[in-house]
Design a protein around this motif. Structure first.
Motif, PDB file in Angstrom:
ATOM      1  N   ARG A 249     -33.260  -8.246  11.454  1.00  0.00           N
ATOM      2  CA  ARG A 249     -33.914  -9.775  11.846  1.00  0.00           C
ATOM      3  C   ARG A 249     -33.497 -10.009  13.251  1.00  0.00           C
ATOM      4  O   ARG A 249     -34.426 -10.594  14.142  1.00  0.00           O
ATOM      5  CB  ARG A 249     -33.433 -10.528  10.945  1.00  0.00           C
ATOM      6  N   TYR A 250     -32.437  -9.899  13.782  1.00  0.00           N
ATOM      7  CA  TYR A 250     -31.946 -10.149  14.975  1.00  0.00           C
ATOM      8  C   TYR A 250     -32.759  -9.715  16.221  1.00  0.00           C
ATOM      9  O   TYR A 250     -33.236 -10.144  16.960  1.00  0.00           O
ATOM     10  CB  TYR A 250     -30.347  -9.846  15.132  1.00  0.00           C
TER      11      TYR A 250
ATOM     12  N   LYS B 204     -17.463   2.046  -3.128  1.00  0.00           N
ATOM     13  CA  LYS B 204     -18.625   3.131  -2.397  1.00  0.00           C
ATOM     14  C   LYS B 204     -19.729   1.970  -2.478  1.00  0.00           C
ATOM     15  O   LYS B 204     -20.522   1.895  -1.448  1.00  0.00           O
ATOM     16  CB  LYS B 204     -18.554   4.185  -3.305  1.00  0.00           C
ATOM     17  N   ARG B 205     -20.033   1.309  -3.732  1.00  0.00           N
ATOM     18  CA  ARG B 205     -21.241   0.567  -3.762  1.00  0.00           C
ATOM     19  C   ARG B 205     -21.243  -0.732  -3.098  1.00  0.00           C
ATOM     20  O   ARG B 205     -22.201  -1.071  -2.618  1.00  0.00           O
ATOM     21  CB  ARG B 205     -21.393   0.293  -5.316  1.00  0.00           C
ATOM     22  N   ARG B 206     -19.941  -1.139  -3.250  1.00  0.00           N
ATOM     23  CA  ARG B 206     -19.900  -2.505  -2.296  1.00  0.00           C
ATOM     24  C   ARG B 206     -20.015  -2.164  -0.838  1.00  0.00           C
ATOM     25  O   ARG B 206     -20.699  -2.978  -0.082  1.00  0.00           O
ATOM     26  CB  ARG B 206     -18.422  -3.016  -2.416  1.00  0.00           C
TER      27      ARG B 206
ATOM     28  N   LEU C 145     -26.296  -2.332   3.732  1.00  0.00           N
ATOM     29  CA  LEU C 145     -27.430  -2.678   3.825  1.00  0.00           C
ATOM     30  C   LEU C 145     -28.034  -4.181   4.374  1.00  0.00           C
ATOM     31  O   LEU C 145     -28.599  -4.355   4.958  1.00  0.00           O
ATOM     32  CB  LEU C 145     -28.145  -2.517   2.338  1.00  0.00           C
ATOM     33  N   LYS C 146     -26.915  -4.943   4.001  1.00  0.00           N
ATOM     34  CA  LYS C 146     -26.988  -6.339   4.481  1.00  0.00           C
ATOM     35  C   LYS C 146     -26.910  -6.450   6.036  1.00  0.00           C
ATOM     36  O   LYS C 146     -27.532  -7.036   6.745  1.00  0.00           O
ATOM     37  CB  LYS C 146     -26.124  -7.167   3.861  1.00  0.00           C
TER      38      LYS C 146
END
Length: 167
Positions: free
Chosen positions: A20-21, A4-6, A12-13
């Motif tokens: 940014r794009y 779940k954390r991964r 988020l990434k």
């Protein structure tokens, strides 16, 4: 580390990368809009200079050309007549010390368009669409929209006498 954390970190990434794009795309659109505005200003300046040259030379150019036909027609002039007029206008412009020689080229998506060809195409389109003679044209306002692949024109500052040409 839990799955779940991964997944949360991956999400988020991805969100940051997308942001940014998106910002990069916004900057590119802004830069393109600035370029379009610069081209618009250049075209408006060229139209003004061309109108001034045309006003100074139209009487001289037209009186210097005879076709041998005394009947008046509404057919478009021949290419030879247009070339002679263009040469007379260029000669007159080069003799005028106040006139700066200029040439505008618009480059977009690996295509190139010259101002002379666009103005000529707009005048020809107007003459054909409205069944008019080229001598009736006193001014041409040309608005180039390369992203649409068109140039819009207004003849003699009359909104009724407008149209578009394909680039």
């Amino acid at each position: 580390m839990s799955s779940k954390r991964r997944n949360s970190k991956k999400a988020l990434k991805e969100k940051r990368r997308a942001s940014r794009y998106n910002n990069q795309l916004k900057k590119e659109v802004s830069d393109m809009q600035e370029n379009v505005n610069e081209v618009k200003e250049d075209v408006e300046e060229d139209v003004t200079v061309t109108d001034n040259i045309t006003e100074e030379t139209s009487a001289d150019s037209i009186s210097g050309i005879t076709t041998g036909n005394t009947e008046s027609t509404t057919e478009p002039e021949s290419t030879v007549d247009m070339d002679i007029k263009a040469e007379n206008m260029e000669a007159k412009a080069s003799n005028n010390t106040n006139t700066i020689q200029h040439k505008l080229y618009i480059q977009y998506n690996e295509l190139e368009f010259s101002d002379e060809l666009m103005f000529e195409a707009a005048i020809n389109d107007y003459c054909n669409a409205f069944n008019q003679d080229k001598s009736s044209v006193q001014s041409v306002n040309l608005y180039v929209k390369p992203q649409e692949g068109k140039a819009y024109y207004v003849i003699n500052n009359d909104g009724e006498k407008s149209g578009a040409i394909e680039l």
